[in-house]
Each structure stands twice: as structure tokens, then as C-alpha cells.
Design a protein around this motif. Sequence first.
Motif, short mmCIF file in Angstrom:
data_model
loop_
_atom_site.label_atom_id
_atom_site.label_comp_id
_atom_site.label_asym_id
_atom_site.label_seq_id
_atom_site.Cartn_x
_atom_site.Cartn_y
_atom_site.Cartn_z
N LEU B 37 0.84 -1.20 0.00
CA LEU B 37 0.00 0.00 0.00
C LEU B 37 0.87 1.24 0.00
O LEU B 37 1.77 1.38 0.81
CB LEU B 37 -0.90 0.01 1.23
N ARG B 39 0.02 4.62 0.42
CA ARG B 39 -0.18 5.62 1.47
C ARG B 39 -0.10 4.93 2.84
O ARG B 39 -0.42 3.76 2.98
CB ARG B 39 -1.54 6.29 1.33
N SER B 42 -4.11 3.93 4.35
CA SER B 42 -5.15 3.54 3.41
C SER B 42 -6.10 2.59 4.12
O SER B 42 -6.04 2.41 5.32
CB SER B 42 -4.52 2.90 2.21
N SER B 43 -6.99 1.98 3.39
CA SER B 43 -8.02 1.21 4.09
C SER B 43 -8.05 -0.27 3.75
O SER B 43 -7.02 -0.91 3.67
CB SER B 43 -9.37 1.87 3.88
N THR B 44 -9.26 -0.82 3.54
CA THR B 44 -9.44 -2.28 3.60
C THR B 44 -8.35 -3.06 2.87
O THR B 44 -7.91 -2.72 1.78
CB THR B 44 -10.79 -2.74 3.01
N MET B 47 -8.97 -6.44 -0.44
CA MET B 47 -9.33 -6.32 -1.84
C MET B 47 -8.11 -6.36 -2.75
O MET B 47 -7.05 -5.86 -2.42
CB MET B 47 -10.08 -5.01 -2.05
N SER B 48 -8.33 -6.89 -3.91
CA SER B 48 -7.25 -6.96 -4.88
C SER B 48 -7.15 -5.61 -5.60
O SER B 48 -8.01 -4.75 -5.48
CB SER B 48 -7.55 -8.05 -5.89
N ALA B 49 -6.10 -5.45 -6.36
CA ALA B 49 -5.91 -4.18 -7.05
C ALA B 49 -7.00 -3.95 -8.09
O ALA B 49 -7.69 -4.87 -8.51
CB ALA B 49 -4.55 -4.16 -7.72
N SER B 50 -7.15 -2.72 -8.46
CA SER B 50 -8.17 -2.34 -9.43
C SER B 50 -7.97 -3.08 -10.75
O SER B 50 -6.86 -3.25 -11.22
CB SER B 50 -8.08 -0.84 -9.64
N GLU B 71 -7.39 11.44 5.67
CA GLU B 71 -6.76 10.28 6.30
C GLU B 71 -7.30 10.10 7.70
O GLU B 71 -7.64 11.07 8.37
CB GLU B 71 -5.24 10.48 6.38
N ASN B 80 -5.87 -2.58 9.72
CA ASN B 80 -6.09 -3.58 8.68
C ASN B 80 -5.14 -4.76 8.84
O ASN B 80 -5.53 -5.91 8.68
CB ASN B 80 -5.90 -2.95 7.29
#
Lengths: 535, 535
Positions: B37, B39, B42-44, B47-50, B71, B80
Motif C-alpha cells: 500500500l 499511502r 489507506s483502508s481495507t 481487496m485486490s488491485a483495481s 486520512e 487492517n
Amino acid sequence: MRRFLINQAKGLVDHSRRQHHKSPSFLSPQSRPLASLSRFFSSTSEMSASDSTSSLPVTLDSINPKVLKCEYAVRGEIVNIAQKLQEDLKANKDAYPFDEIIYCNIGNPQSLGQLPIRFFREVLALCDHASLLDESETHGLFSTDSIDRAWKILDQIPGRATGAYSHSQGIKGLRDVIAAGIEARDGFPADPNDIFLTDGASPAVHMMMQLLLSSKKDGILCPIPQYPLYSASIALHGGSLVPYYLDEATGWGLEISDLKKQLEEARSKGIAVRALVVINPGNPTGQVLAEDNQRDIVNFCKQEGLVLLADEVYQENVYVPDKKFHSFKKVARSLGYGEKDISLVSFQSVSKGYYGECGKRGGYMEVTGFTSDVREQIYKMASVNLCSNISGQILASLVMSPPKPGDDSYDSYMAERDGILSSMAKRAKTLEDGLNSLEGVTCNRAEGAMYLFPRINLPQKAIEAAEAEKTAPDAFYCKRLLNATGVVVVPGSGFGQAPGTWHFRCTILPQEDKIPAIVNRLTEFHKSFMDEFRD
Amino acid sequence: MRRFLINQAKGLVDHSRRQHHKSPSFLSPQSRPLASLSRFFSSTSEMSASDSTSSLPVTLDSINPKVLKCEYAVRGEIVNIAQKLQEDLKANKDAYPFDEIIYCNIGNPQSLGQLPIRFFREVLALCDHASLLDESETHGLFSTDSIDRAWKILDQIPGRATGAYSHSQGIKGLRDVIAAGIEARDGFPADPNDIFLTDGASPAVHMMMQLLLSSKKDGILCPIPQYPLYSASIALHGGSLVPYYLDEATGWGLEISDLKKQLEEARSKGIAVRALVVINPGNPTGQVLAEDNQRDIVNFCKQEGLVLLADEVYQENVYVPDKKFHSFKKVARSLGYGEKDISLVSFQSVSKGYYGECGKRGGYMEVTGFTSDVREQIYKMASVNLCSNISGQILASLVMSPPKPGDDSYDSYMAERDGILSSMAKRAKTLEDGLNSLEGVTCNRAEGAMYLFPRINLPQKAIEAAEAEKTAPDAFYCKRLLNATGVVVVPGSGFGQAPGTWHFRCTILPQEDKIPAIVNRLTEFHKSFMDEFRD
């Protein structure tokens, strides 16, 4: 009979008894207590004007202009006037030609005497005060399935801590239950990781608007008429509302050709349209969309690259045998569109349906068809407010998984549920017929939701009288109605309407025994109004 | 003993028993599952990358950049990772050198085993399921004063409808109780019309930021370190955070000269500074402001025309005999400043104090010193979300009006309350002493709130190792700590800190019997860490 129930029933009887004391005299000369307010839908009434000698730092000129721009008619000026009248009535019960204010301005069933579903409240009470589960007396006081359900829920909460912040999307076990409920409803899979539990549907709508809107250059296609949460939220987040008109003549139909026209017009002005809002069943319009219409909408969003924001909070409120609720997710999946094809957010709330638990502020959005990195941003926004309230979360799981055949509560639950829904259908029909019998008033069928949105063809003289008071003509009518009858409805101008047409929104929620009196009062008032202003 | 309580206690014992199974091996080679990640916060994680081939319309480039900028470290990357570890432990209890994750990242007392105050939960259960009040068994199950209080509250709710939307500021009768509680606390009048009940303090803070911030040209003076709700909310609403530094050397003192300097610097850049945020007792810093310091702050706001936003959610959490909580309103009124002299908003929450009812999402803001037209705008913003949840509203009234001497619950209530507060004080002291005994760590006294914010003087080699991993040095330390011990703390960089200094925030909330083990684990970890990186 029980003391709490007796007292509650007594209150209702007292109210309706008092209603017959006075013979209503409509169009009383005392007029709007708030005529001095310049905007139609400003807020609290009790405060005096700003003190110009004050040295206070914040002024209307220095605050966020988006806040100034935002309007929210459902709790706007008309409600402030009503509250003022109510206070006057408290001080002097003979102050007006009516004994009580009847709030038909807002979908708030329990404020008008609807009782909560017992099973839901049993489970909430047991979860709130879980040591009740250790007491033998509890088995005499609560249904077996409420006790079982409370245990199940507590076991889904880490450490059984109902007083702890949960995961920012809501308690995982409750999201599992909700996803299973959606699956059972739609016949297509639902993923608990797509569920975001929220304090009612409103914060969920705000969250999506905040995500999608950066500036005036970002637009949202919104029905007109619309529930003013959407216009308010778009204003607060600085975007552009791109209107599309529902067609009153075809029962508030949604024409794809009109959608397309409005989209193109917005694009030609340089607006990037991000999403389409659809409210089904409709608010304030009460229509239930036909499935093929929904298919067209889904295809339109897919083709045009729009997020579909589906307000489905009235999914349980369908009153006519020829219509049925279909979720947009079900329609999209039926068309073969999956997670990678269409971005779809469905909003649901515990405030509506047959439960009407507005004060509990429970709800969720099901977020599908967003890339993982955008989902992370939605999660981050949810996390800044930590989580939604746990009682609301529990209730959201209960409405998506009510008692089943064989459960201890099942029969009483079904009786409560069906009683409420069939009574709502009757009330809608009686009000609809009453409105349609008025001179110059036409009212589409209330197929669903909790509202009627009659069109009033106002005489030119009434329009001129309104203009003289710097008031929208329908607001003028609604204030007259309030001052004469104590019935609070919301002017159509608060929802938007085709130019030159005038409406009001009236809920179907007063208790059934009050509806005939309301129709009578409306009828008498309307006759006097027309007599006064007829051209 | 009761089944619910037994089960809850059993869970705690099981956890602590399992903790001793393994000898912790610190600095295990497995490193951050989320190193990819980019940043820090960041969050969850799951999940896989876009999917770049996707045709979905919403991308990081098209969403509101203010959302991207926001943030919120308290629920950021470190949490996480912790959740991922927790899942791994569920699948394989031997996956790591510890048996459980201990969440010291967030002020969430009941998640760590603190029990709710019984009287509060009794009243909530009775209000949720009011027909209990009609049953004779109820008198055996509930305290007399909880029954009386429930009746009183129900009588304050129009129609006794706990499931109805309330007035958008909250139920008037509950606001009366809260205003009376504020009056009793301060010795100065409080007006129920100044109270806005909210779903916890966070939405209240957002509401004020939304009101005050129009663009980057509007600034808010915020302490550094600060609770990241403030930076997140300022970012979401597009304003500028104008930092002022708390002085670690003087116990996180607030220097008016620094405030003045920062204000002038911001103004010289064309920023209109709208408000000053003060958090007292401090979060993450735990200091309690001295009354004369508060006086200076009030005078400063008055002179400079700033709204004073007073975060007073820890008003019940003061642990040292030489300090006392004084509300800013009391201080302002003591100085002779009235409604027309100073704009002051005080935030309170049911999530903190000795009650720690985070999941209930109750809270309020007391809004004083605003002109009536600006107040109308605040009311309008509240009305767009209809109202806050009624259980949270009830609880907010209860914490401001707990049982009194002579009430049935009084003795047990006082025992619960004092037990929690004195244990928190002990825990704070033990942790503080433990931290101060570590090489290169200094920790100010926890005078109040729920946190310690120790400074860690990291060796240069550790800073370089962090840089090599593109991680802030304190985040590097905290992730190492988590991976080695299961203890979750938040890096100081999430709160802001003086340049070149490194800290973490650790709550004092694990149950008392766990504190010695936590101190041991921290100590062992820290020693290994320093041995690895000592220059």
C-alpha cells in the motif's frame, strides 16, 4: 390490557375526541406567523433576527455558501409554523379552529400511533440489557425466538460488546444475515463485504454524494419530483442536480428518452454526469416501476457509464396487486450484468416498510460494481465516523430476517405486519379517492411508498394572492390548509415539479380511524379556498 | 453468577490463559502483509488491485479529491494488518507468537471487556420495549429508579413513540435534562435550545466544519498532535488545517504565543481562520488544561474573532488529584463573556467517560454565541439527516443525569463508576511507568482522557530501515510491535507531531489484569528492537 398500551391508546382517543369539539372554520384570517422569512424553507422559527451590534464572528456572509443553498422542505417553514401552532394550542386549546396538528409532512409512522413490531423490540431490549438473558423471569416476558435471536446476535458481536464501536461497515455477522436476506429476496448472490450499515439511509446517500461530487462540474441525474434529501445533499456537496421529469400523465412514468435528453443537455454544458438517482417505490410520487422500465434504466446507466443510485427504502410498501417490487440489483443480474459491468448502490432503511422504526436510525447500502481502490475510499469515509449505532445495525438485520413459519413469534408478527400494510393500502385508497373528488385536483394512484402527490389546479386569483405574499402558490395553499385544519402537508415546490404545475405531498400515515375526518376537513377547506379564489 | 456474565468472563479468562501458552519471539521475520500500500493510512486490506480492463465508471481520478486527501489513522493501515493477523489466528492459532490481538488503537472500552453501567442499560431496554413496563415481573428484574426513569423519558417523547423521528435537535425533554446537567456541572445557565443531539460527537464536528469551511482559504487552528477526526473533517470539507503545537516538554502545554504566531502566519498567507479546536482532556496527549490556560484561550478567541470548538468528550476522565475538568463555557461565563461575546461549541459523547458506550452513538453539541440566522442554518443542516438515534439521545440524557443519592441504583451505580475510573487511573499509571522505563522512551503523565502518547527516540538505523520500506519511522516501529506482540497502537504520524520526533498512541483500556503482560511484552519487544537497530 396493559398500562403502557392503555396510556398510548388513551392518548389517541383523547386526541380524536377533542377533534370533534369544534366546528372547523376554514380560512381563518390569522395568517402565516412566519411571513417575514424570506426563503420558503428556512428553519427554526423561535429566534429573533440577527443582532447587528453583535461582535460575533460568524455571519451568513462568512459561512459555507453551499449550506445556505441547501433546502429541505420536509422539515422546512411549514413545519415551523405547525410547531408554533402546536405550542399555541398547548397554551390555549381554543386558539385555533382545530384541536391538534396532524403531521402528514413526513414518513414517520410511529409518531402517528403505529406501534413497533413486538419481536423486533424484544430482541433490541434483550441485546441492550443482555443480563436479562440470565434471568428465569425473562422466559415469561419474551418470546422464545426473540431470546434465541438475541443470543445469536450477541454471539456475532466480538466479546458480546453491544456498547463497543463495531467494524466501520457494521458487525460482520449482521452483514451476513442481511446479505442472506438480499439473496433470498433477489435470487442472486449478495456479499456481506458489499454491505455498509449506516444511521438510516440519509448518511449513506451523503457518503455517495461526497464521493462522487467534486464541484459544480459534476452532476447527478435526479427525478423531479424528488425526495429533497437528494437536492439537499447535492447542494451541500457542491455538485449540480441534473433534473429529469417523471411523467404525471402516465402515473409518474420514467421516460428513457427524457433521461437521454437531460443527460445530453447537461453534457453539452460541460457537466460530467456521475450518477442517476431512482427512487422506487417513488417518493413523493408513490409509483412502483415496472420491471421492463427498470431494465431500460439499467441498460441506460450501463451504456452511459453512470452509477445507479437506487433508493429502495420503500421496498416493503407496495399496495396494488398488479405491481411488485424488484430490486435494481436483481434486474441488473437478470440482464447478465455482473460486478464488473455496472456500478450500483442500493439504499435500505429501517425507517420505512411496515416497521417504520425511524427513530432507530438503522439502514444500509449495498455497494456493487466499484473497483477495489474506490471501495477503499468508501470504507475510509465510513471509518471517519467509526460506525453506525449498534441497535440500528441489529434492527437492519432483523427487518431482513424476520420470524419464519414455526417460530414462536411468527403468527403475531405476521398479524402485525399484514395489519399495518393492509391498513396503509386502505388509507392510501381513501385519501386518493377523497383528493380526486376535489374540484381541480387530480391524484395518481398510490401504488407504493407512503405518500400521495396530488396536483392542484389553482385559480389565477390564488396564484396572484400567493405572489403578493412572495410565496409559491402551492406553499400558499398548504399554509392556508394548515392554518385552517391543523393538517401539515408539504408544498410540491419543495420536491420540484413541472413548471406551472402545483402539488403537495401528503403521507398516508394517520391512523385509519382518523382518515375520514382528514378527508372531510380537506374537502371543506378546499371548497372554501376555491370559493374564495375561483376566477 | 449469571450466564451472560459468566460467558463474558469466560471469554476473557480463555484469552489470558492462551496468552501464556507461547513464549513470545519478538521481531519475527514475517513482515507487513500490506507493504504494497502506497499511502500510510489507506483502508481495507482484503481487496485486490483495481481491474484495469474494467468498464466501471468510477475511478480514483474521477472521485472527489477531498476524499482522497482525507486520512484517518485510528482505523488505518495498522488496524487492517491487525484484522488480517486476527483472521490468520482464527484459522491457525499457532500462526504468530501471540494468541490474540489487543486493540490499543482506539478508545473503545467495551471491546476490551468493560461492562456497561447497569442502570443505563436497564433504562434503554425499558424504553426499547416499553410494554415491559406493564408486566409485574419487570419489578423483579429492574431497579425501581430505572422504571421511574423510563416512564419519565417516555412521557417526554411525543406519543411515547421511541420509534419516531424526533425534533431534529433531539427530543425537547431530553435536552431539558441535558441542559440541567450542564447547569449543575458549571454553575451557569444552559438553554435546551442550544443543545443539538447527534450520533456521537463526530457528526457534530463534521456539521461545524461544513458550516465554517467554504474553501482552502478558510482555516481551522488545530492542536498538533490532534485527534485525526479534525484533520479528516477539515480535509473532507476542503478547508485548511492551521497547526499549533502542544509543548511536550511542559506536559503538552498550550502556549498562547504559539497560537498567535500560527494565526498570524496563516493570515499572512490569506487564510481566514474561522475557529480554534481545543481538545480537553487531550487526545492523543492526555493532558488536562489548567483553568488559567483556558482563560487565556477564551480571551484569545474573543480578541481574534475565532469560534472556539471545545472537544470535551473526556470530561469525566480525569485521573490526577491536582487537575479538574472545567468546561470552556464555564470559563467563558466566569470571565463575564455572554451569549453575544463569544461563539463557543462544546462537544460531548456517550462513548467516553466511565460509560464508554461507543456503539450507541450518542452525543451532543452545545452551541452558544451564534446569531439567530446562523443558528437557523445549523438547524437546517441537522434537519437534512432528520434526527439522531433515540437510544443515543436517551443515553446522552442519562450520562448528564445519572442516579442520585437515595435512588435504588445509586450505590451500585457509584461502585461501577468509581471502579472503572479508579482502575483506568491505575492502568494509566502502570503503563506510563512501564513506558518511561524503556530505553529512549519518555512519556508524559496521563492526567485524563484514555491515552498515553510516549515519545520514542528511534535509532538512526531504524529510521533508515523505515525509509527503505517507504514507511514513517513510527509506523515502522508500530508494525514491528504488532507483528511481534499482537498489540495494536497508532503511529504518532497519524496525529501529527513536532518534526523529527516520533510517538505512538496507546489506550489505557485493556482490562487491569492484562496490563502487566502488555508492559512485559512491550518491554521485551522494545529491547529486541533497540538491540537490532542501536547505532
